[in-house]
Design a protein around this motif. Structure first.
Motif, PDB file in Angstrom:
ATOM      1  N   ALA A 121     104.808  50.080  90.144  1.00 30.95           N
ATOM      2  CA  ALA A 121     104.743  51.128  88.885  1.00 30.95           C
ATOM      3  C   ALA A 121     103.898  51.928  89.110  1.00 30.95           C
ATOM      4  CB  ALA A 121     104.415  50.151  87.850  1.00 30.95           C
ATOM      5  N   ILE A 122     103.031  51.851  89.858  1.00 25.64           N
ATOM      6  CA  ILE A 122     101.888  52.929  90.290  1.00 25.64           C
ATOM      7  C   ILE A 122     102.499  53.930  91.524  1.00 25.64           C
ATOM      8  CG2 ILE A 122      99.784  53.324  91.130  1.00 25.64           C
ATOM      9  CD1 ILE A 122      98.715  50.782  89.858  1.00 25.64           C
ATOM     10  N   THR A 134     103.611  62.174  87.994  1.00 27.92           N
ATOM     11  CA  THR A 134     103.765  63.181  86.699  1.00 27.92           C
ATOM     12  C   THR A 134     104.951  64.176  86.813  1.00 27.92           C
ATOM     13  OG1 THR A 134     102.169  64.517  87.687  1.00 27.92           O
ATOM     14  CG2 THR A 134     101.411  62.814  86.335  1.00 27.92           C
ATOM     15  N   ALA A 135     105.442  64.552  85.466  1.00 28.66           N
ATOM     16  CA  ALA A 135     106.390  65.478  85.707  1.00 28.66           C
ATOM     17  C   ALA A 135     105.597  67.063  85.863  1.00 28.66           C
ATOM     18  CB  ALA A 135     106.950  65.607  84.248  1.00 28.66           C
ATOM     19  N   HIS A 144      99.691  67.446  83.743  1.00 25.56           N
ATOM     20  CA  HIS A 144      98.357  67.015  84.417  1.00 25.56           C
ATOM     21  C   HIS A 144      98.481  65.624  85.178  1.00 25.56           C
ATOM     22  CE1 HIS A 144      93.949  66.317  85.001  1.00 25.56           C
ATOM     23  NE2 HIS A 144      93.931  67.808  84.674  1.00 25.56           N
ATOM     24  N   ARG A 145      97.939  65.670  86.401  1.00 20.42           N
ATOM     25  CA  ARG A 145      97.531  64.545  87.147  1.00 20.42           C
ATOM     26  C   ARG A 145      97.156  63.404  86.112  1.00 20.42           C
ATOM     27  NH1 ARG A 145      92.417  63.195  89.255  1.00 20.42           N
ATOM     28  NH2 ARG A 145      93.424  62.153  90.956  1.00 20.42           N
ATOM     29  N   ALA A 146      96.507  63.491  85.183  1.00 18.10           N
ATOM     30  CA  ALA A 146      96.168  62.171  84.362  1.00 18.10           C
ATOM     31  C   ALA A 146      97.156  61.594  83.842  1.00 18.10           C
ATOM     32  CB  ALA A 146      95.051  62.565  83.390  1.00 18.10           C
ATOM     33  N   GLY A 200     102.638  55.368  84.762  1.00 15.45           N
ATOM     34  CA  GLY A 200     102.618  54.227  85.419  1.00 15.45           C
ATOM     35  C   GLY A 200     102.633  53.073  84.516  1.00 15.45           C
ATOM     36  N   LEU A 201     102.087  52.923  83.349  1.00 16.81           N
ATOM     37  CA  LEU A 201     101.863  51.994  82.484  1.00 16.81           C
ATOM     38  C   LEU A 201     103.195  51.671  81.964  1.00 16.81           C
ATOM     39  CD1 LEU A 201      98.209  51.989  80.792  1.00 16.81           C
ATOM     40  CD2 LEU A 201      99.144  50.516  82.811  1.00 16.81           C
ATOM     41  N   ASP A 202     104.054  52.747  81.650  1.00 16.28           N
ATOM     42  CA  ASP A 202     105.135  52.783  80.907  1.00 16.28           C
ATOM     43  C   ASP A 202     106.121  52.094  82.191  1.00 16.28           C
ATOM     44  OD1 ASP A 202     107.156  54.341  79.006  1.00 16.28           O
ATOM     45  OD2 ASP A 202     107.980  54.381  80.922  1.00 16.28           O
ATOM     46  N   ALA A 203     106.090  52.586  83.262  1.00 19.57           N
ATOM     47  CA  ALA A 203     106.908  51.764  84.376  1.00 19.57           C
ATOM     48  C   ALA A 203     106.523  50.274  84.431  1.00 19.57           C
ATOM     49  CB  ALA A 203     106.808  52.345  85.720  1.00 19.57           C
TER      50      ALA A 203
END
Length: 478
Positions: free
Chosen positions: A237-238, A243-244, A248-250, A256-259
């Motif tokens: 997942a990570i 990021t789209a 932002h990279r954050a 990752g948590l969504d995945a």
């Protein structure tokens, strides 16, 4: 050092966020992209409530926060005692963990020794003690040994073996704990960093498992109640999310948590595991505020409490000092020029909140005694300094804060937005909120905000962030 502290604060917060995000979807099949993943609660879980994954981690964190060495029998006895206390009234306890607790308590008082004996016996009887229950709780161990990786490895193995005797479980906690430590210290994501601590006969096996995770989707590891598959699903997942463009990279933490949740099956545990590492790499400031202010769970603490707990671990048991603001303008209060139901003020307003205020957005740390009771309280990590290290995700945090205000207003709430003196942080956020609300430039919105806060003066870094955000036409960006 501020960015380091942000990452320390992010470890437990990221764990809890993943846990609470995944709780409503536990034991469901993989979730397709057309379906939402939201922190809505479900079953026995309220929105934002964490499960046994974070609860067991909190028990470890509480002992670590006393400054105790987690390798010591006394510290492990204290951990097991807290677990046992929690399990008696817990909404959910893992099957393997509950079995160990039940057997360990037959002789009377539960101790680390009796728990470890019960874990060994269960392994001898079944040969199946490689559940994911010790991996899900391992994050705080990394915080306790940021300065000593060898001690971290010993503690991770010992605490894993209190309930999970299988060597796969211990190996997994070592790898993940080392990865969390490395992420806190460097902001890098590297799950291989701990391979040198794995027995040489098993090292290649783990290397192959990690490579498989990177070449697969999280949902490919359906048996993620097994510790190996849980680690693989979390790392997949990570490793497979980015990021789209233009974000932002954050945002990687949210992606990752969504995945992790979309992997299906043991969703809360996989996302909790992933959350600990993502929080370590990106920090508390990367945890979306819409999740952060909802977080709560055993033993009656909130996301704010997790931040304080993580900091106390890092401080080796020394209490976190309460913030004080001796400035003369802490009581400043004015309505937003575009929205009178958004009040702009200093921290002193918290001592006498206007009756109409039913939500508070704090842009600075507040003392426990100033946390408003009975209403939503959003605490933002925003430092009024210009060094980039102070606010590693400044643009993300500003936009995330404004979205939180917008969400509260959409609920019909009157919102107090405050920092220490309404001098730099408050006018910056107010300008961005106003630009999005009215569809005007951030410069125009800032000038109108400064007209109602005439003594305010956002710092140069904040003004530059407003300029950057304005270039993306944030007034119409959802």
């Amino acid at each position: 050092m501020s960015a380091l502290h942000d990452r320390i604060e992010g470890v437990l917060l990221g764990t809890a966020a993943g846990d609470a995000l995944g709780a409503p979807y536990e034991f469901q099949p993989p979730r397709g992209p057309e379906l939402p993943v939201e922190m809505v609660g479900g079953g026995p879980w309220a929105p934002g409530e964490w499960t046994d994954d974070t609860a067991m981690a909190v028990a470890i964190a509480e002992v670590a926060a006393t400054g105790a060495d987690l390798r010591d029998a006394v510290a492990q006895d204290a951990i097991v005692t807290r677990w046992r206390e929690w399990s008696l009234d817990a909404k959910d306890v893992g099957i393997q963990t509950r079995s160990v607790f039940r057997a360990a308590a037959r002789g009377g008082e539960v101790t680390a020794a009796s728990a470890r004996t019960a874990a060994v016996t269960l392994h001898e009887q079944t040969g199946r003690t490689a559940g994911n229950g010790s991996l899900m709780r391992t994050a705080p161990i990394a915080l306790a040994y940021l300065d000593d990786e060898d001690a971290l490895v010993a503690a991770a193995r010992a605490i894993s073996e209190l309930t999970h005797f299988d060597p796969d479980a211990a190996d997994a906690t070592v790898l993940w704990s080392c990865a969390i430590r490395h992420a806190v210290l460097t902001a890098e994501l590297d799950v291989r960093i701990g391979l040198r601590h794995i027995d040489v006969a098993r090292r290649d096996v783990w290397s192959e498992r990690i490579a498989e995770a990177e070449a697969s989707r999280p949902s490919d590891f359906a048996n993620n109640g097994w510790v190996v598959a849980a680690l693989q699903a979390a790392w997949s997942a990570i490793a497979t999310t980015t990021t789209a463009p233009g974000t932002h990279r954050a945002e990687h933490l949210r992606c990752g948590l969504d995945a992790a949740v979309r992997a299906g099956n043991d969703t809360d545990t996989v996302a909790a595991i992933a959350g600990g590492l993502l929080g370590a790499a990106y920090g508390a400031s990367a945890v979306p505020l819409e999740w952060r202010y909802l977080l709560h769970g055993w033993p009656g603490i909130t996301g704010r409490g997790l931040v304080k707990l993580a900091t106390t671990i890092h401080r080796k048991g020394r209490a976190v000092p309460e913030p004080t603001y001796p400035g003369s303008r802490v009581g400043t209060l004015a309505p937003h020029p575009y929205d009178p139901q958004v009040l702009l003020g200093g921290v002193g307003v918290l001592s006498q909140l206007p009756a109409e205020v039913d939500a508070v957005v704090s842009l600075c740390r507040v003392a426990d005694s100033d946390v408003p009771a009975g209403r939503p309280h959003v605490e933002v990590r925003l430092i009024d300094r210009t060094d980039p290290d102070e606010n590693p995700h400044l643009d993300f945090v500003l936009l995330d804060t404004v979205r939180a205000i917008e969400a509260l207003r959409a609920q019909g709430r009157t919102v107090l937005v405050h920092c220490a003196e309404a001098y730099s942080r408050t006018p910056t956020v107010a300008a961005l909120y106003g630009a999005r609300l009215r569809g005007v430039s951030v410069n125009e919105a800032l000038q109108d905000v400064l007209a109602v806060l005439p003594d305010a003066n956002p710092n140069a870094a904040f003004r530059e962030a407003l300029r950057r955000l304005g270039e993306f036409d944030v007034s119409i960006t959802a």
